[in-house]
Design a protein around this motif. Structure first.
Motif, PDB file in Angstrom:
ATOM      1  N   UNK A   1       0.847  -1.196   0.000  1.00  0.00           N
ATOM      2  CA  UNK A   1       0.000   0.000   0.000  1.00  0.00           C
ATOM      3  C   UNK A   1       0.880   1.243   0.000  1.00  0.00           C
ATOM      4  N   UNK A   2       0.552   2.182  -0.889  1.00  0.00           N
ATOM      5  CA  UNK A   2       1.333   3.406  -0.994  1.00  0.00           C
ATOM      6  C   UNK A   2       1.066   4.330   0.194  1.00  0.00           C
ATOM      7  N   UNK A   3       1.963   5.293   0.399  1.00  0.00           N
ATOM      8  CA  UNK A   3       1.809   6.264   1.480  1.00  0.00           C
ATOM      9  C   UNK A   3       0.561   7.108   1.277  1.00  0.00           C
ATOM     10  N   UNK A   4       0.292   7.483   0.013  1.00  0.00           N
ATOM     11  CA  UNK A   4      -0.882   8.304  -0.268  1.00  0.00           C
ATOM     12  C   UNK A   4      -2.170   7.564   0.063  1.00  0.00           C
ATOM     13  N   UNK A   5      -2.212   6.276  -0.266  1.00  0.00           N
ATOM     14  CA  UNK A   5      -3.396   5.478   0.046  1.00  0.00           C
ATOM     15  C   UNK A   5      -3.572   5.322   1.555  1.00  0.00           C
ATOM     16  N   UNK A   6      -2.459   5.145   2.251  1.00  0.00           N
ATOM     17  CA  UNK A   6      -2.502   5.021   3.701  1.00  0.00           C
ATOM     18  C   UNK A   6      -3.027   6.309   4.332  1.00  0.00           C
ATOM     19  N   UNK A   7      -2.563   7.466   3.843  1.00  0.00           N
ATOM     20  CA  UNK A   7      -3.038   8.744   4.362  1.00  0.00           C
ATOM     21  C   UNK A   7      -4.532   8.922   4.106  1.00  0.00           C
ATOM     22  N   UNK A   8      -4.969   8.523   2.935  1.00  0.00           N
ATOM     23  CA  UNK A   8      -6.390   8.669   2.601  1.00  0.00           C
ATOM     24  C   UNK A   8      -7.260   7.840   3.535  1.00  0.00           C
ATOM     25  N   UNK A   9      -6.864   6.611   3.805  1.00  0.00           N
ATOM     26  CA  UNK A   9      -7.640   5.746   4.685  1.00  0.00           C
ATOM     27  C   UNK A   9      -7.659   6.265   6.118  1.00  0.00           C
ATOM     28  N   UNK A  10      -6.564   6.916   6.526  1.00  0.00           N
ATOM     29  CA  UNK A  10      -6.501   7.455   7.881  1.00  0.00           C
ATOM     30  C   UNK A  10      -7.345   8.721   8.014  1.00  0.00           C
ATOM     31  N   UNK A  11      -7.309   9.578   6.989  1.00  0.00           N
ATOM     32  CA  UNK A  11      -7.943  10.883   7.081  1.00  0.00           C
ATOM     33  C   UNK A  11      -9.427  10.871   6.742  1.00  0.00           C
ATOM     34  N   UNK A  12      -9.860   9.949   5.899  1.00  0.00           N
ATOM     35  CA  UNK A  12     -11.257   9.947   5.460  1.00  0.00           C
ATOM     36  C   UNK A  12     -12.099   9.106   6.413  1.00  0.00           C
ATOM     37  N   UNK A  13     -13.065   9.707   7.113  1.00  0.00           N
ATOM     38  CA  UNK A  13     -13.871   8.936   8.067  1.00  0.00           C
ATOM     39  C   UNK A  13     -14.804   7.943   7.410  1.00  0.00           C
ATOM     40  N   UNK A  14     -15.102   8.128   6.108  1.00  0.00           N
ATOM     41  CA  UNK A  14     -15.996   7.198   5.418  1.00  0.00           C
ATOM     42  C   UNK A  14     -15.254   6.011   4.819  1.00  0.00           C
ATOM     43  N   UNK A  15     -13.943   6.087   4.796  1.00  0.00           N
ATOM     44  CA  UNK A  15     -13.159   4.982   4.258  1.00  0.00           C
ATOM     45  C   UNK A  15     -12.875   3.961   5.352  1.00  0.00           C
ATOM     46  N   UNK A  16     -12.756   2.709   4.948  1.00  0.00           N
ATOM     47  CA  UNK A  16     -12.498   1.634   5.899  1.00  0.00           C
ATOM     48  C   UNK A  16     -11.007   1.561   6.174  1.00  0.00           C
ATOM     49  N   UNK A  17     -10.605   2.085   7.328  1.00  0.00           N
ATOM     50  CA  UNK A  17      -9.203   2.088   7.686  1.00  0.00           C
ATOM     51  C   UNK A  17      -8.880   1.075   8.753  1.00  0.00           C
ATOM     52  N   UNK A  18      -7.865   1.369   9.564  1.00  0.00           N
ATOM     53  CA  UNK A  18      -7.441   0.435  10.595  1.00  0.00           C
ATOM     54  C   UNK A  18      -7.330   1.200  11.918  1.00  0.00           C
ATOM     55  N   UNK A  19      -6.508   0.692  12.810  1.00  0.00           N
ATOM     56  CA  UNK A  19      -6.368   1.303  14.128  1.00  0.00           C
ATOM     57  C   UNK A  19      -5.797   2.717  14.043  1.00  0.00           C
ATOM     58  N   UNK A  20      -4.967   2.974  13.020  1.00  0.00           N
ATOM     59  CA  UNK A  20      -4.392   4.305  12.878  1.00  0.00           C
ATOM     60  C   UNK A  20      -5.468   5.338  12.573  1.00  0.00           C
ATOM     61  N   UNK A  21      -6.498   4.925  11.846  1.00  0.00           N
ATOM     62  CA  UNK A  21      -7.611   5.836  11.581  1.00  0.00           C
ATOM     63  C   UNK A  21      -8.324   6.209  12.876  1.00  0.00           C
ATOM     64  N   UNK A  22      -8.560   5.233  13.734  1.00  0.00           N
ATOM     65  CA  UNK A  22      -9.234   5.510  15.005  1.00  0.00           C
ATOM     66  C   UNK A  22      -8.364   6.376  15.911  1.00  0.00           C
TER      67      UNK A  22
END
Length: 274
Positions: free
Chosen positions: A1-22
């Motif tokens: 997973x790219x850094x940009x994709x990781x940032x998007x999942x963390x920052x977007x509340x509607x995207x399904x992220x992981x513990x870093x998003x929470x």
């Protein structure tokens, strides 16, 4: 997973992220709440004089955090198919309401370095309140409220237009009933509309009071009618909330409801996505 994709999942509340998003959501909400508390407490002169250095540190840290967050959102937003184009997509996102709120949350801080009138800069201190609205994207209640407003917007507009129509009529009648007895207060129809607003909302400031028999009669009728008039938009909103919270949406065969946007998700779309 790219850094940009990781940032998007963390920052977007509607995207399904992981513990870093929470973790990020918790940290952001905590910083926003601390900012709200600091803005409120900072208005007390005694507390501001004693803890001014602490408030300044909170302000600087928050500005740094909001700036980095905004840049990261602009950088990673192209992971959303709606804003997929590198330039046009980012520009399109930058003019969305939430992106503008994110920008206004820290922009006034940097304006102090510009050669502007200090009295003009005081206005931008009010823009710090935009930090309160940053929390909106993480509150499910506000999402439901937005959906209710969207579904009942035509009914709400009609009810407010009806209230405005009645307000103009009663202000017109009250102006001609009271202008000779109180020319200083009921000086024009727009000035009389202030009395109408205070009466229809049952506030009754008392700065404008009819004294003629006709004026008192009109004031009593409008005061009673105002209770029913204000009940129109309140009833529309309450019925919308009841329908949203207690009634299950009617689902068509082969479709479901997206929990984030409230739109239908058809099975065919889901299979294509897979």
């Amino acid at each position: 997973m790219t850094l940009r994709r990781r940032l998007y999942l963390i920052l977007d509340p509607t995207a399904k992220g992981d513990i870093w998003e929470r973790i990020f959501e918790t940290a952001l909400i905590a910083i926003i709440l601390v900012n709200i508390l600091a803005i409120v407490v900072d208005s007390v002169k005694e507390i501001d004089h004693q803890y001014s250095a602490l408030f300044r540190q909170i302000e600087v840290f928050s500005i740094f955090f909001y700036t980095v967050e905004y840049v990261a959102r602009i950088y990673s937003i192209v992971e959303n198919p709606t804003y997929g184009e590198p330039m046009k997509g980012r520009l399109k996102y930058m003019v969305t309401p939430m992106a503008i709120i994110d920008l206004l949350a820290f922009l006034p801080f940097y304006l102090i370095f510009l050669p502007l009138d200090l009295r003009f800069l005081r206005i931008f201190r009010l823009m710090a309140l935009f930090r309160v609205f940053k929390i909106a994207r993480y509150l499910q209640a506000l999402t439901i409220f937005k959906q209710v407003l969207s579904k009942r917007k035509e009914q709400l507009v009609l009810s407010f237009l009806f209230i405005l129509f009645i307000l103009v009529i009663i202000s017109f009648m009250m102006f001609y009933a009271e202008r000779e007895a109180q020319p200083d207060k009921f000086s024009s129809i727009p000035a009389t509309m202030w009395w109408g607003i205070a009466t229809i909302t049952t506030v009754g400031y008392g700065d404008m009071v009819p004294i003629t028999p006709l004026g008192k009669f009109l004031g009593g009728v409008f005061a009673i009618a105002g209770v029913g008039l204000l009940a129109l938009p309140a009833g529309i909103l309450s019925s919308g909330f009841f329908e949203m919270l207690h009634n299950e949406p009617i689902k068509e065969k082969g479709s479901s409801i997206c929990p984030h946007c409230g739109r239908d998700i058809h099975e065919g779309t889901e299979h294509k996505a897979e």
